[in-house]
Design a protein around this motif. Structure first.
Motif, PDB file in Angstrom:
ATOM      1  N   LYS A  66       0.848  -1.184   0.000  1.00  0.00           N
ATOM      2  CA  LYS A  66       0.000   0.000   0.000  1.00  0.00           C
ATOM      3  C   LYS A  66       0.890   1.243   0.000  1.00  0.00           C
ATOM      4  O   LYS A  66       2.036   1.209   0.449  1.00  0.00           O
ATOM      5  N   ASN A  67       0.335   2.344  -0.495  1.00  0.00           N
ATOM      6  CA  ASN A  67       1.037   3.623  -0.515  1.00  0.00           C
ATOM      7  C   ASN A  67       0.460   4.548   0.550  1.00  0.00           C
ATOM      8  O   ASN A  67      -0.765   4.689   0.647  1.00  0.00           O
ATOM      9  N   PHE A  68       1.306   5.198   1.321  1.00  0.00           N
ATOM     10  CA  PHE A  68       0.853   6.053   2.425  1.00  0.00           C
ATOM     11  C   PHE A  68       1.345   7.483   2.238  1.00  0.00           C
ATOM     12  O   PHE A  68       2.495   7.712   1.865  1.00  0.00           O
ATOM     13  N   ILE A  69       0.444   8.434   2.494  1.00  0.00           N
ATOM     14  CA  ILE A  69       0.783   9.847   2.396  1.00  0.00           C
ATOM     15  C   ILE A  69       0.326  10.536   3.673  1.00  0.00           C
ATOM     16  O   ILE A  69      -0.872  10.562   3.986  1.00  0.00           O
ATOM     17  N   GLY A  70       1.284  11.078   4.422  1.00  0.00           N
ATOM     18  CA  GLY A  70       0.969  11.849   5.609  1.00  0.00           C
ATOM     19  C   GLY A  70       0.748  13.301   5.230  1.00  0.00           C
ATOM     20  O   GLY A  70       1.543  13.882   4.491  1.00  0.00           O
ATOM     21  N   VAL A  71      -0.351  13.871   5.726  1.00  0.00           N
ATOM     22  CA  VAL A  71      -0.713  15.253   5.385  1.00  0.00           C
ATOM     23  C   VAL A  71      -0.762  16.087   6.664  1.00  0.00           C
ATOM     24  O   VAL A  71      -1.397  15.697   7.645  1.00  0.00           O
ATOM     25  N   ASP A  72      -0.085  17.236   6.636  1.00  0.00           N
ATOM     26  CA  ASP A  72      -0.105  18.148   7.780  1.00  0.00           C
ATOM     27  C   ASP A  72       0.330  19.521   7.285  1.00  0.00           C
ATOM     28  O   ASP A  72       0.909  19.642   6.197  1.00  0.00           O
ATOM     29  N   ILE A  73       0.068  20.548   8.075  1.00  0.00           N
ATOM     30  CA  ILE A  73       0.491  21.902   7.716  1.00  0.00           C
ATOM     31  C   ILE A  73       1.845  22.238   8.319  1.00  0.00           C
ATOM     32  O   ILE A  73       2.491  23.200   7.918  1.00  0.00           O
ATOM     33  N   LYS A  74       2.322  21.436   9.264  1.00  0.00           N
ATOM     34  CA  LYS A  74       3.579  21.718   9.958  1.00  0.00           C
ATOM     35  C   LYS A  74       4.728  20.916   9.321  1.00  0.00           C
ATOM     36  O   LYS A  74       4.955  19.757   9.655  1.00  0.00           O
ATOM     37  N   GLY A  75       5.429  21.571   8.409  1.00  0.00           N
ATOM     38  CA  GLY A  75       6.528  20.886   7.723  1.00  0.00           C
ATOM     39  C   GLY A  75       7.657  20.491   8.642  1.00  0.00           C
ATOM     40  O   GLY A  75       8.294  19.449   8.456  1.00  0.00           O
ATOM     41  N   SER A  76       7.923  21.288   9.660  1.00  0.00           N
ATOM     42  CA  SER A  76       9.028  20.979  10.579  1.00  0.00           C
ATOM     43  C   SER A  76       8.748  19.712  11.377  1.00  0.00           C
ATOM     44  O   SER A  76       9.673  19.005  11.784  1.00  0.00           O
ATOM     45  N   ARG A  77       7.470  19.413  11.619  1.00  0.00           N
ATOM     46  CA  ARG A  77       7.119  18.162  12.300  1.00  0.00           C
ATOM     47  C   ARG A  77       7.308  16.975  11.366  1.00  0.00           C
ATOM     48  O   ARG A  77       7.878  15.955  11.735  1.00  0.00           O
ATOM     49  N   MET A  78       6.824  17.102  10.146  1.00  0.00           N
ATOM     50  CA  MET A  78       6.903  15.990   9.190  1.00  0.00           C
ATOM     51  C   MET A  78       8.336  15.642   8.830  1.00  0.00           C
ATOM     52  O   MET A  78       8.608  14.553   8.326  1.00  0.00           O
ATOM     53  N   TYR A  79       9.243  16.552   9.074  1.00  0.00           N
ATOM     54  CA  TYR A  79      10.667  16.310   8.848  1.00  0.00           C
ATOM     55  C   TYR A  79      11.096  14.998   9.511  1.00  0.00           C
ATOM     56  O   TYR A  79      11.856  14.217   8.925  1.00  0.00           O
ATOM     57  N   ILE A  80      10.593  14.754  10.718  1.00  0.00           N
ATOM     58  CA  ILE A  80      10.999  13.562  11.474  1.00  0.00           C
ATOM     59  C   ILE A  80      10.591  12.289  10.752  1.00  0.00           C
ATOM     60  O   ILE A  80      11.390  11.378  10.547  1.00  0.00           O
ATOM     61  N   GLY A  81       9.328  12.218  10.344  1.00  0.00           N
ATOM     62  CA  GLY A  81       8.860  11.039   9.619  1.00  0.00           C
ATOM     63  C   GLY A  81       9.519  10.897   8.266  1.00  0.00           C
ATOM     64  O   GLY A  81       9.840   9.779   7.833  1.00  0.00           O
ATOM     65  N   ALA A  82       9.724  12.019   7.583  1.00  0.00           N
ATOM     66  CA  ALA A  82      10.352  11.969   6.266  1.00  0.00           C
ATOM     67  C   ALA A  82      11.779  11.441   6.358  1.00  0.00           C
ATOM     68  O   ALA A  82      12.216  10.638   5.520  1.00  0.00           O
ATOM     69  N   VAL A  83      12.519  11.862   7.384  1.00  0.00           N
ATOM     70  CA  VAL A  83      13.877  11.364   7.600  1.00  0.00           C
ATOM     71  C   VAL A  83      13.855   9.865   7.880  1.00  0.00           C
ATOM     72  O   VAL A  83      14.650   9.097   7.322  1.00  0.00           O
ATOM     73  N   GLN A  84      12.949   9.430   8.754  1.00  0.00           N
ATOM     74  CA  GLN A  84      12.840   8.002   9.072  1.00  0.00           C
ATOM     75  C   GLN A  84      12.575   7.187   7.817  1.00  0.00           C
ATOM     76  O   GLN A  84      13.194   6.138   7.597  1.00  0.00           O
ATOM     77  N   ALA A  85      11.648   7.656   6.994  1.00  0.00           N
ATOM     78  CA  ALA A  85      11.297   6.920   5.778  1.00  0.00           C
ATOM     79  C   ALA A  85      12.485   6.813   4.829  1.00  0.00           C
ATOM     80  O   ALA A  85      12.723   5.756   4.225  1.00  0.00           O
ATOM     81  N   LEU A  86      13.252   7.889   4.715  1.00  0.00           N
ATOM     82  CA  LEU A  86      14.430   7.858   3.839  1.00  0.00           C
ATOM     83  C   LEU A  86      15.501   6.932   4.399  1.00  0.00           C
ATOM     84  O   LEU A  86      16.114   6.157   3.651  1.00  0.00           O
ATOM     85  N   GLU A  87      15.724   7.000   5.707  1.00  0.00           N
ATOM     86  CA  GLU A  87      16.736   6.137   6.324  1.00  0.00           C
ATOM     87  C   GLU A  87      16.364   4.667   6.201  1.00  0.00           C
ATOM     88  O   GLU A  87      17.241   3.810   6.054  1.00  0.00           O
ATOM     89  N   MET A  88      15.059   4.373   6.261  1.00  0.00           N
ATOM     90  CA  MET A  88      14.587   2.991   6.160  1.00  0.00           C
ATOM     91  C   MET A  88      14.339   2.570   4.719  1.00  0.00           C
ATOM     92  O   MET A  88      13.929   1.449   4.462  1.00  0.00           O
ATOM     93  N   GLN A  89      14.588   3.491   3.789  1.00  0.00           N
ATOM     94  CA  GLN A  89      14.415   3.244   2.354  1.00  0.00           C
ATOM     95  C   GLN A  89      12.997   2.777   2.032  1.00  0.00           C
ATOM     96  O   GLN A  89      12.788   1.884   1.207  1.00  0.00           O
ATOM     97  N   LEU A  90      12.033   3.410   2.672  1.00  0.00           N
ATOM     98  CA  LEU A  90      10.630   3.094   2.410  1.00  0.00           C
ATOM     99  C   LEU A  90      10.165   3.877   1.190  1.00  0.00           C
ATOM    100  O   LEU A  90      10.101   5.111   1.225  1.00  0.00           O
ATOM    101  N   LYS A  91       9.845   3.172   0.127  1.00  0.00           N
ATOM    102  CA  LYS A  91       9.417   3.811  -1.113  1.00  0.00           C
ATOM    103  C   LYS A  91       7.908   4.021  -1.170  1.00  0.00           C
ATOM    104  O   LYS A  91       7.405   4.632  -2.122  1.00  0.00           O
ATOM    105  N   ASN A  92       7.187   3.518  -0.168  1.00  0.00           N
ATOM    106  CA  ASN A  92       5.722   3.561  -0.198  1.00  0.00           C
ATOM    107  C   ASN A  92       5.138   4.564   0.789  1.00  0.00           C
ATOM    108  O   ASN A  92       3.998   4.422   1.223  1.00  0.00           O
ATOM    109  N   VAL A  93       5.905   5.594   1.137  1.00  0.00           N
ATOM    110  CA  VAL A  93       5.394   6.634   2.023  1.00  0.00           C
ATOM    111  C   VAL A  93       5.925   7.998   1.574  1.00  0.00           C
ATOM    112  O   VAL A  93       7.082   8.121   1.169  1.00  0.00           O
ATOM    113  N   ALA A  94       5.026   8.987   1.621  1.00  0.00           N
ATOM    114  CA  ALA A  94       5.384  10.355   1.257  1.00  0.00           C
ATOM    115  C   ALA A  94       4.666  11.310   2.211  1.00  0.00           C
ATOM    116  O   ALA A  94       3.792  10.905   2.984  1.00  0.00           O
ATOM    117  N   PHE A  95       5.033  12.580   2.143  1.00  0.00           N
ATOM    118  CA  PHE A  95       4.432  13.590   3.008  1.00  0.00           C
ATOM    119  C   PHE A  95       4.052  14.806   2.184  1.00  0.00           C
ATOM    120  O   PHE A  95       4.786  15.213   1.284  1.00  0.00           O
TER     121      PHE A  95
END
Length: 222
Positions: A66-95
């Motif tokens: 499945k493909n997952f997209i996290g939506v929020d107005i606070k970009g500085s918060r999503m930074y944490i999840g985006a970093v985790q996804a990149l470090e884990m090489q998850l291709k099925n999640v975006a923000f």
């Protein structure tokens, strides 16, 4: 905004898994998330008000199909999840950084299969601002495929009671509803489902540490 927040906000804008639509213009990714980013035809799941993105990342780990997209107005918060996804090489999640009010400018009709609402602001004095209020449900109805579902996980009695009333008033199809998620989990649940329910966001950890009871419901809007 503090220096660290400014740094994270500037950094996340350069990440390949982070998108920032120019609202109120219709976003160029609308209707093209599968083809242009995920490069597959798998279902799309939105987490609206994703905060730091822990739930989106956790779900992406459990459901590689499945493909997952996290939506929020606070970009500085999503930074944490985006970093985790990149470090884990998850291709099925975006923000995606946008207000949920403008969600229909970012996703096309019938483009989304499922929506998660995790620890949304209960908006105590503004019922129409609650993410299960009719103005938002009408937005979801346009995005979701026929049979698409909405799932809510919250510590708020006010939001949950309101949502239960909305389900009844508007005849949404209630699939599951519990006022004590962890106290009422059936013993015969498969391990994957148990793992999903036990993915805990930053806010859930704070709430449960204070003794809050977590509520959960799943419903279809037609």
């Amino acid at each position: 905004m503090g220096k660290d927040k400014l740094r994270r906000f500037a950094a996340v804008k350069e990440f390949p898994n982070f998108f920032e639509p120019e609202i109120p213009k219709e976003y160029h990714m609308k209707g093209r998330w599968r083809s242009d980013y995920f490069k597959n035809d798998n279902p799309i799941v939105l987490e609206l008000g994703c905060g730091k993105g822990e739930y989106s990342v956790g779900l992406a780990q459990h459901f590689p199909d499945k493909n997952f997209i996290g939506v929020d107005i606070k970009g500085s918060r999503m930074y944490i999840g985006a970093v985790q996804a990149l470090e884990m090489q998850l291709k099925n999640v975006a923000f995606c950084r946008t207000k949920i009010d403008f969600i229909n400018d970012c996703f096309a009709e019938n483009e989304v299969d499922e929506i998660w609402l995790t620890f949304s602001d209960p908006q105590r004095k503004k019922p129409n601002k609650r993410l299960t209020a009719p103005p938002f449900i009408n937005r979801y109805r346009k995005l979701l495929k026929p049979g698409g579902i909405v799932q809510l996980k919250t510590d708020s009695d006010i939001l949950f009671e309101y949502t239960e009333e909305q389900i009844k008033e508007h005849n949404y199809e209630c699939l599951e509803l519990t006022w004590d998620l962890y106290g009422e989990l059936p013993e015969n649940l498969d391990q994957t489902t148990k793992d999903i329910f036990h993915i805990k966001t930053h806010y859930e950890k704070l709430f449960t540490a204070k003794g809050s009871v977590i509520k959960y419901c799943k419903f279809r809007i037609h």
